[in-house]
Design an enzyme around this catalytic site. Structure first.
Site, PDB file in Angstrom:
ATOM      1  CE1 TYR A 140      -4.611  -1.313   0.128  1.00 24.06           C
ATOM      2  CE2 TYR A 140      -2.780  -3.518   1.596  1.00 24.06           C
ATOM      3  CZ  TYR A 140      -4.181  -2.838   0.352  1.00 24.06           C
ATOM      4  OH  TYR A 140      -4.931  -3.447  -0.060  1.00 24.06           O
ATOM      5  CD  GLN A 155     -18.023  -1.250  -6.939  1.00 20.48           C
ATOM      6  OE1 GLN A 155     -18.596  -1.087  -7.830  1.00 20.48           O
ATOM      7  NE2 GLN A 155     -17.970  -2.128  -6.934  1.00 20.48           N
ATOM      8  CG  ASN A 156     -12.826   3.238  -8.615  1.00 25.04           C
ATOM      9  OD1 ASN A 156     -12.444   1.863  -8.244  1.00 25.04           O
ATOM     10  ND2 ASN A 156     -13.425   3.784  -8.572  1.00 25.04           N
ATOM     11  CB  VAL A 157      -8.892   2.903  -2.169  1.00 23.69           C
ATOM     12  CG1 VAL A 157      -9.972   0.735  -1.628  1.00 23.69           C
ATOM     13  CG2 VAL A 157      -8.141   2.367  -2.795  1.00 23.69           C
ATOM     14  CG  ASP A 158      -8.719   5.825  -6.899  1.00 21.62           C
ATOM     15  OD1 ASP A 158     -10.016   7.805  -7.245  1.00 21.62           O
ATOM     16  OD2 ASP A 158      -9.339   5.145  -8.050  1.00 21.62           O
ATOM     17  CG  HIS A 218     -14.577  -1.330  -1.329  1.00 27.31           C
ATOM     18  ND1 HIS A 218     -14.418  -2.102  -3.015  1.00 27.31           N
ATOM     19  CD2 HIS A 218     -15.800  -1.752  -0.680  1.00 27.31           C
ATOM     20  CE1 HIS A 218     -15.741  -2.708  -2.851  1.00 27.31           C
ATOM     21  NE2 HIS A 218     -16.317  -3.156  -2.198  1.00 27.31           N
ATOM     22  N   GLY A 276     -18.462   1.993 -14.818  1.00 26.50           N
ATOM     23  CA  GLY A 276     -17.443   0.445 -14.312  1.00 26.50           C
ATOM     24  C   GLY A 276     -16.903   0.560 -13.323  1.00 26.50           C
ATOM     25  CB  SER A 324     -17.647  -6.391 -13.413  1.00 28.45           C
ATOM     26  OG  SER A 324     -17.337  -6.408 -11.853  1.00 28.45           O
TER      27      SER A 324
END
Length: 227
Positions: A54, A87-90, A105, A170, A172
């Protein structure tokens, strides 16, 4: 009064920014097995490996920027009352200055105490074993790993239940519990899915699919469904 647009973003939202993800990676993320670096078991087995992984992801994030799609979502705030569930961690949505963002997340730019998940700190620096929170607990990535509860899920459900339009970009729709948010979209609300690949779901039969990448798909959404 503006309509409520709820946007669920997944890995495909950030793909155009060039950030590596484990979507479509066959169980690998940057040549690491996902279970080694994104699970509770992986953390207990080799926490130093997980910390270093990480640290690399955090450093990589600083070399990339939000893409046109992120800024288009910000622009849509002039038309809609927007909430983004990601859902992205950026931190691309934040850097594009979207107003309301909920991270399902976790966040790459934050760490927390291993013994008290409410002790959260923002950092862009490397974190090592032996770096402690103020309660004496080891600092760990503020990431929801496989095998952990998704603490923001109830809030995400509440937001979704108030959507006039639910827009998926984006994702799924294969990762749960995030994919189950479709169950909570009001039956009277429109649902759009933007993704260049076919997305399979049997949850609703009235979904409008836009088979394009995030930025191009959002431009199409604006031009064809908002005019």
């Amino acid at each position: 009064m503006k309509k409520k647009l709820v946007v669920l973003t997944g890995a495909g939202m950030s793909a155009e920014s060039g950030l590596s993800t484990f979507r479509d990676s066959g169980g690998l993320w940057e040549n690491y097995k996902v279970q080694e670096v994104a699970s509770v078991e992986g953390w207990y087995k080799n926490p130093e490996l997980v910390q270093n992984f990480y640290n690399m992801r955090r450093a990589e994030l600083q070399k990339h920027d939000p893409n046109r799609g992120h800024y288009l979502l910000k622009e849509l705030e002039s038309i809609f009352d927007i909430s983004i569930i990601t859902q992205n961690v950026d931190n691309f949505h934040e850097r594009a200055q979207s107003t309301r963002i909920l991270h399902l997340h976790g966040e790459l730019t934050k760490v927390r105490s291993e013994t008290n998940e409410s002790l959260i700190y923002e950092t862009f620096q490397d974190v090592h074993m032996g770096d402690l929170a103020e309660d004496g607990g080891q600092l760990r990535p503020h990431i929801v790993w496989f095998g952990e509860m998704v603490p923001e899920m109830e809030k995400a459900i509440e937001i979704t239940q108030n959507a006039d339009i639910f827009l998926i970009i984006g994702s799924s729709l294969q990762v749960y519990p995030a994919a189950s948010l479709l169950d909570f979209v009001p039956v009277t609300s429109k649902i759009f899915v933007i993704d260049p690949k076919p997305v399979e779901t049997n949850l609703r039969h009235d979904i409008i699919f836009i088979q394009k990448g995030a930025s191009e798909g959002l431009e199409y959404f604006k031009d064809h469904y908002l005019s």
